[in-house]
Design a protein around this motif. Structure first.
Motif, mmCIF file in Angstrom:
data_model
loop_
_atom_site.group_PDB
_atom_site.id
_atom_site.type_symbol
_atom_site.label_atom_id
_atom_site.label_comp_id
_atom_site.label_asym_id
_atom_site.label_seq_id
_atom_site.Cartn_x
_atom_site.Cartn_y
_atom_site.Cartn_z
ATOM 1 N N PHE A 183 0.848 -1.181 0.000
ATOM 2 C CA PHE A 183 0.000 0.000 0.000
ATOM 3 C C PHE A 183 0.890 1.239 0.000
ATOM 4 O O PHE A 183 1.954 1.248 0.640
ATOM 5 C CB PHE A 183 -0.894 0.039 1.242
ATOM 6 N N VAL A 184 0.459 2.248 -0.689
ATOM 7 C CA VAL A 184 1.177 3.521 -0.689
ATOM 8 C C VAL A 184 0.197 4.629 -0.331
ATOM 9 O O VAL A 184 -1.005 4.532 -0.604
ATOM 10 C CB VAL A 184 1.823 3.821 -2.062
ATOM 11 N N GLU A 185 0.711 5.677 0.296
ATOM 12 C CA GLU A 185 -0.135 6.810 0.638
ATOM 13 C C GLU A 185 -0.420 7.635 -0.612
ATOM 14 O O GLU A 185 0.450 7.824 -1.464
ATOM 15 C CB GLU A 185 0.545 7.677 1.700
ATOM 16 N N VAL A 186 -1.663 8.103 -0.719
ATOM 17 C CA VAL A 186 -2.051 8.950 -1.844
ATOM 18 C C VAL A 186 -2.694 10.220 -1.291
ATOM 19 O O VAL A 186 -3.308 10.202 -0.220
ATOM 20 C CB VAL A 186 -3.028 8.238 -2.804
ATOM 21 N N PRO A 187 -2.564 11.347 -1.998
ATOM 22 C CA PRO A 187 -3.176 12.588 -1.521
ATOM 23 C C PRO A 187 -4.692 12.546 -1.627
ATOM 24 O O PRO A 187 -5.247 11.855 -2.495
ATOM 25 C CB PRO A 187 -2.586 13.650 -2.451
ATOM 26 N N ALA A 188 -5.359 13.276 -0.754
ATOM 27 C CA ALA A 188 -6.817 13.298 -0.749
ATOM 28 C C ALA A 188 -7.374 13.775 -2.082
ATOM 29 O O ALA A 188 -8.486 13.390 -2.480
ATOM 30 C CB ALA A 188 -7.312 14.186 0.391
#
Length: 251
Positions: A183-188
């Protein structure tokens, strides 16, 4: 079906006779086999006698492990979850007190995932992490069979043994536990269906999560509530982190 009425009835009878100690048994060949509990503190724990375990193996294929929780808790402990994973068998807990016998708590049976929506909250079995995990492992077709939109192919997220208050003990179920799950963080500003949102619920840690089903709907599960599908708006605004699975799907 492993946990038939006859098996549960036999396990409940054993639990009542063993009370206030924990009972334990193994389901073998469609029958409940009583085992001796040799734990140092049988009031709080169970350990199956090695001779009983060997006898079960000689008798036939082991199908499940059942033990009781006298006077609670009404959920598996972290140790229970670890034991279930090591055994690679479904487990059931028989909850009881002096007067009452509760419904069995069953988990670890990957062939019988409970319906995603309308399930009761049980820590470690049907909680917010379990809902996310079950949506991913059912995938697009499995979710569609329940009338739920989901864009991704099936993917198995590793189970994370946990107690209800894991976020008060230094454990980080989401950030650390899912670190190796691709999983990778993504911007809102870039979220899309299939993403996972995380937020802090009466905690200084990210201790609650849900999934974005469509651009307008999410699914989540809070303690004391049934799992549900809801409009995305308010929860999207409260999300403190969005993550996206970027690995290859698997069955």
């Amino acid at each position: 079906m492993i946990f038939t009425d006859a098996i549960i009835s036999a396990a409940q009878k054993h639990a009542r006779e063993a009370y206030p100690q924990e009972s334990c048994g193994i389901v073998v060949g469609g029958q409940y086999m009583r085992c001796r509990n040799i734990a140092e503190d049988p009031l709080q724990d169970f350990a199956i006698h090695p001779a009983d375990y060997k006898n079960a193996i000689r008798t036939g294929k082991m199908q499940a492990i059942i033990h009781s929780h006298p006077n609670g808790p009404l959920h598996p402990s972290q140790a229970d979850m670890i034991g279930q994973m090591k055994s690679d068998l479904p487990w059931a807990i028989i909850p009881l007190d002096e007067d009452r016998m509760g419904q069995p708590i069953i988990w670890g049976d990957d062939d019988n995932i409970p319906p995603l929506l309308g399930r009761e909250f049980v820590s470690g079995v049907t909680d917010c992490f379990a809902l996310i995990r079950d949506v991913f492992r059912l995938g697009k077709e499995g979710c569609a069979a329940q009338g739920i939109d989901w864009p991704l192919a099936p993917h198995l997220i590793s189970e994370q043994p946990r107690d209800p208050n894991w976020f008060e003990t230094g454990k980080d179920l989401y950030v650390d536990g899912m670190a190796g799950e691709n999983f990778v963080e993504v911007p809102a500003s870039d979220v899309r269906p299939g993403d996972v949102f995380l937020l802090k619920w009466h905690s200084d840690k990210l201790n609650h999560g849900g999934v974005l089903l469509t651009q307008d709907t999410i699914a989540q599960h809070f303690p004391g509530r049934l799992s549900r599908r809801e409009p995305a708006g308010i929860w999207a605004r409260h999300a403190e982190m969005w993550i996206r699975h970027v690995g290859k799907p698997n069955a």
